[in-house]
Write a protein that holds these residues in place. Structure first.
Motif, PDB file in Angstrom:
ATOM      1  N   ILE A 215       0.851  -1.201   0.000  1.00 31.85           N
ATOM      2  CA  ILE A 215       0.000   0.000   0.000  1.00 31.85           C
ATOM      3  C   ILE A 215       0.886   1.249   0.000  1.00 31.85           C
ATOM      4  CG2 ILE A 215      -1.653   1.310   1.376  1.00 31.85           C
ATOM      5  CD1 ILE A 215      -2.843  -1.368   2.217  1.00 31.85           C
ATOM      6  N   THR A 216       1.967   1.184   0.812  1.00 32.74           N
ATOM      7  CA  THR A 216       2.898   2.321   0.822  1.00 32.74           C
ATOM      8  C   THR A 216       3.509   2.536  -0.548  1.00 32.74           C
ATOM      9  OG1 THR A 216       3.436   1.515   2.998  1.00 32.74           O
ATOM     10  CG2 THR A 216       4.723   3.339   2.197  1.00 32.74           C
ATOM     11  N   ALA A 217       3.922   1.423  -1.192  1.00 30.72           N
ATOM     12  CA  ALA A 217       4.537   1.551  -2.519  1.00 30.72           C
ATOM     13  C   ALA A 217       3.559   2.148  -3.503  1.00 30.72           C
ATOM     14  CB  ALA A 217       5.014   0.184  -3.006  1.00 30.72           C
ATOM     15  N   SER A 218       2.264   1.851  -3.327  1.00 29.49           N
ATOM     16  CA  SER A 218       1.300   2.390  -4.282  1.00 29.49           C
ATOM     17  C   SER A 218       1.111   3.887  -4.098  1.00 29.49           C
ATOM     18  CB  SER A 218      -0.035   1.670  -4.136  1.00 29.49           C
ATOM     19  OG  SER A 218      -0.676   2.118  -2.982  1.00 29.49           O
ATOM     20  N   PHE A 219       1.447   4.403  -2.907  1.00 32.87           N
ATOM     21  CA  PHE A 219       1.321   5.843  -2.692  1.00 32.87           C
ATOM     22  C   PHE A 219       2.613   6.595  -2.953  1.00 32.87           C
ATOM     23  CE2 PHE A 219      -2.459   4.693  -0.221  1.00 32.87           C
ATOM     24  CZ  PHE A 219      -3.348   5.592  -0.774  1.00 32.87           C
TER      25      PHE A 219
ATOM     26  N   MET B 255      -5.918   1.983  -1.706  1.00 31.41           N
ATOM     27  CA  MET B 255      -4.731   1.832  -2.545  1.00 31.41           C
ATOM     28  C   MET B 255      -4.464   3.095  -3.347  1.00 31.41           C
ATOM     29  SD  MET B 255      -3.305  -1.055  -2.135  1.00 31.41           S
ATOM     30  CE  MET B 255      -2.626  -2.176  -3.322  1.00 31.41           C
ATOM     31  N   GLY B 256      -3.216   3.422  -3.446  1.00 25.59           N
ATOM     32  CA  GLY B 256      -2.848   4.589  -4.216  1.00 25.59           C
ATOM     33  C   GLY B 256      -2.845   4.303  -5.704  1.00 25.59           C
ATOM     34  N   PRO B 257      -2.555   5.278  -6.488  1.00 26.56           N
ATOM     35  CA  PRO B 257      -2.638   5.097  -7.942  1.00 26.56           C
ATOM     36  C   PRO B 257      -1.412   4.461  -8.582  1.00 26.56           C
ATOM     37  CG  PRO B 257      -2.119   7.360  -7.399  1.00 26.56           C
ATOM     38  CD  PRO B 257      -2.262   6.643  -6.098  1.00 26.56           C
ATOM     39  N   ASN B 258      -0.299   4.357  -7.850  1.00 27.78           N
ATOM     40  CA  ASN B 258       0.973   4.068  -8.514  1.00 27.78           C
ATOM     41  C   ASN B 258       1.506   2.672  -8.308  1.00 27.78           C
ATOM     42  OD1 ASN B 258       1.335   6.471  -9.811  1.00 27.78           O
ATOM     43  ND2 ASN B 258       2.255   7.445  -8.031  1.00 27.78           N
TER      44      ASN B 258
ATOM     45  N   LEU C  53       1.222  -0.151  -9.967  1.00 28.60           N
ATOM     46  CA  LEU C  53       1.796  -0.811 -11.143  1.00 28.60           C
ATOM     47  C   LEU C  53       2.760   0.087 -11.905  1.00 28.60           C
ATOM     48  CD1 LEU C  53      -1.274  -2.832 -12.304  1.00 28.60           C
ATOM     49  CD2 LEU C  53       0.769  -3.643 -11.169  1.00 28.60           C
ATOM     50  N   ASN C  54       2.656   1.411 -11.684  1.00 30.79           N
ATOM     51  CA  ASN C  54       3.683   2.275 -12.280  1.00 30.79           C
ATOM     52  C   ASN C  54       5.016   2.090 -11.572  1.00 30.79           C
ATOM     53  OD1 ASN C  54       1.907   3.343 -14.079  1.00 30.79           O
ATOM     54  ND2 ASN C  54       1.394   5.107 -12.803  1.00 30.79           N
ATOM     55  N   ASN C  55       4.942   1.931 -10.234  1.00 30.55           N
ATOM     56  CA  ASN C  55       6.172   1.763  -9.459  1.00 30.55           C
ATOM     57  C   ASN C  55       6.539   0.292  -9.405  1.00 30.55           C
ATOM     58  OD1 ASN C  55       6.017   4.430  -8.934  1.00 30.55           O
ATOM     59  ND2 ASN C  55       5.248   4.209  -6.872  1.00 30.55           N
ATOM     60  N   TYR C  56       6.731  -0.343 -10.561  1.00 31.87           N
ATOM     61  CA  TYR C  56       6.879  -1.801 -10.472  1.00 31.87           C
ATOM     62  C   TYR C  56       8.178  -2.209  -9.808  1.00 31.87           C
ATOM     63  CZ  TYR C  56       8.703  -0.520 -15.082  1.00 31.87           C
ATOM     64  OH  TYR C  56       9.351   0.101 -16.102  1.00 31.87           O
TER      65      TYR C  56
END
Lengths: 296, 125
Positions: free
Chosen positions: A76-80, B1-4, B6-9
């Motif tokens: 979840i942290t990585a997604s933010f 969940m944030g937006p990134n 799959l961008n931050n793979y």
């Protein structure tokens, strides 16, 4: 306190077979006495019989739950986190701007990372070298054989396999030359003391396993390694003392930075790279040597 | 969940690797495998730091043709941090492996539960 807790935990885990034999006698005695088991007794019985299995299962489930929770939180942290590869990220702030824009001018090093770790933050790299040195001292303390004067038998020496020997003959000179190249070009290209040390240490380990302990001991004795490591660390520390002293008192160091891109340039970075490379080489080889035969 | 996510793979992969290493550290009773788990965690951190320093379309921070513009190179700081991490990781691995070898010579097993059992039995008498 912690020790007591661990001991209790161990006893709890280790209920297994020794106690279960004791338990077999109990039902018979209970029949003769007509003694109804109290809750506490039933609990101890359950604890002794099922406890270990229960604890193992509970530990497994609890650790899986903890790990999954942690992975979820991290994801979840990585997604933010800010978008990957974006130049406007908060990581790319004025610190890196300063290093990139002034690095070449102030340190003379074409490789900005090298200039950063061996000039701006050379104290940190000195600490790293000492971490390696301390680790090799600790390993030596733990692994060194107690019996002195006894010759290390060739029993555990690697078999002189003809394939390994031939390949080693071809590859070791190239590895050493490549290591020296990385060490001397640390300020010009990717590389530097640490990677050079790893490459040269690998060459020494290959030599030791291809040609046996006796041949490498003609040069790389314990005394030689001690002298080289300590001399490099002292050289590094002394040279940094000088540069801290002059820097703190605003005295010019008198060390020319040279033409950027030339091999004899960038002031102190070249000698520091050599010192670090020698420390890392000796540490890598002494790790291998201590693990394989208990002495250098 | 944030937006990134799959961008931050790279970051996502680093987190998953860190989780794998952490789980290995928790669930394996074998001490050598615990050290392997620790090393996987180390590698995850290196990947994360390297990914943080990257900027799209820019070069490695080695000055070419005298261009010292911030717009030309990636962030050099995480590279230096990765170097520190690698050195510390190597040292920790070496020291822990030598401790494990000592333990093996003493107790003739690598299983941590068995070692703890033997330690507690020695403590009893």
């Amino acid at each position: 306190m912690m020790n007591k807790f661990i001991n209790g935990l161990v006893k709890f885990v280790d209920g297994d077979f020794t106690i279960s034999t004791k338990r077999k006698a109990k039902p018979a005695r209970r029949h003769t006495d007509h003694h109804e088991p109290t809750f506490k007794e039933r609990f101890t019985q359950w604890h002794d019989e099922k406890g270990p299995a229960f604890f193992k299962a509970a530990y497994g489930i609890a650790s899986i739950v903890i790990c999954l929770t942690m992975i979820t939180i991290l994801l979840i942290t990585a997604s933010f986190l800010p978008e990957y590869g974006n130049p406007d990220n908060p990581v790319n702030n004025e610190v890196s701007e300063r290093y990139i824009e002034k690095g070449l001018e102030e340190t003379g090093s074409v490789n900005i990372v090298s200039g950063m770790i061996l000039d701006y933050r050379a104290f940190d790299t000195l600490g790293e070298s000492h971490v390696l040195f301390t680790a090799s001292a600790a390993v030596m303390l733990l692994m060194k054989k107690e019996k002195k004067g006894k010759e290390v038998s060739d029993k555990f020496s690697p078999k002189r396999d003809i394939i390994v020997k031939t390949v080693a003959q071809f590859i070791i000179p190239f590895l050493l030359v490549y290591g020296v190249y990385l060490m001397l070009n640390g300020h010009l290209s990717p590389g530097g003391g640490f990677s050079a040390g790893a490459v040269m240490g690998a060459a020494l380990i290959l030599f030791s396993s291809a040609f046996g302990y006796k041949k490498i001991k003609t040069v790389f004795t314990e005394k030689f390694i001690k002298i080289v490591t300590l001399a490099s660390l002292l050289f590094y520390a002394g040279i940094k003392c000088y540069s801290f002293y002059t820097g703190a008192n605003h005295i010019p160091t008198g060390i020319p930075l040279g033409q950027p891109g030339a091999i004899l340039s960038s002031g102190l970075i070249l000698p520091l790279n050599i010192a670090v490379g020698l420390v890392v080489t000796c540490t890598m080889y002494s790790f291998y040597s201590l693990f394989s035969k208990g002495e250098i | 969940m944030g937006p990134n996510l799959l961008n931050n793979y790279f970051e996502t992969a680093a987190m998953i690797l860190f989780g794998i290493g952490f789980t290995t550290l928790f669930l394996q009773p074998n001490l050598i495998k615990k050290v392997i788990g620790l090393n996987i965690m180390d590698s995850a951190i290196y990947l994360f730091l390297a990914a943080k320093g990257y900027i799209d379309g820019r070069l490695a921070p080695i000055v070419v043709n005298g261009v010292t513009d911030m717009e030309a190179y990636i962030n050099p700081i995480p590279s230096g941090l990765v170097l520190t991490g690698i050195v510390v990781g190597v040292s920790v691995t070496a020291v822990s492996l030598s401790l494990i070898q000592k333990l093996y010579k003493e107790y003739h097993t690598l299983d941590m539960d068995e070692i703890l059992t033997k330690v507690s039995k020695e403590g009893d008498h």
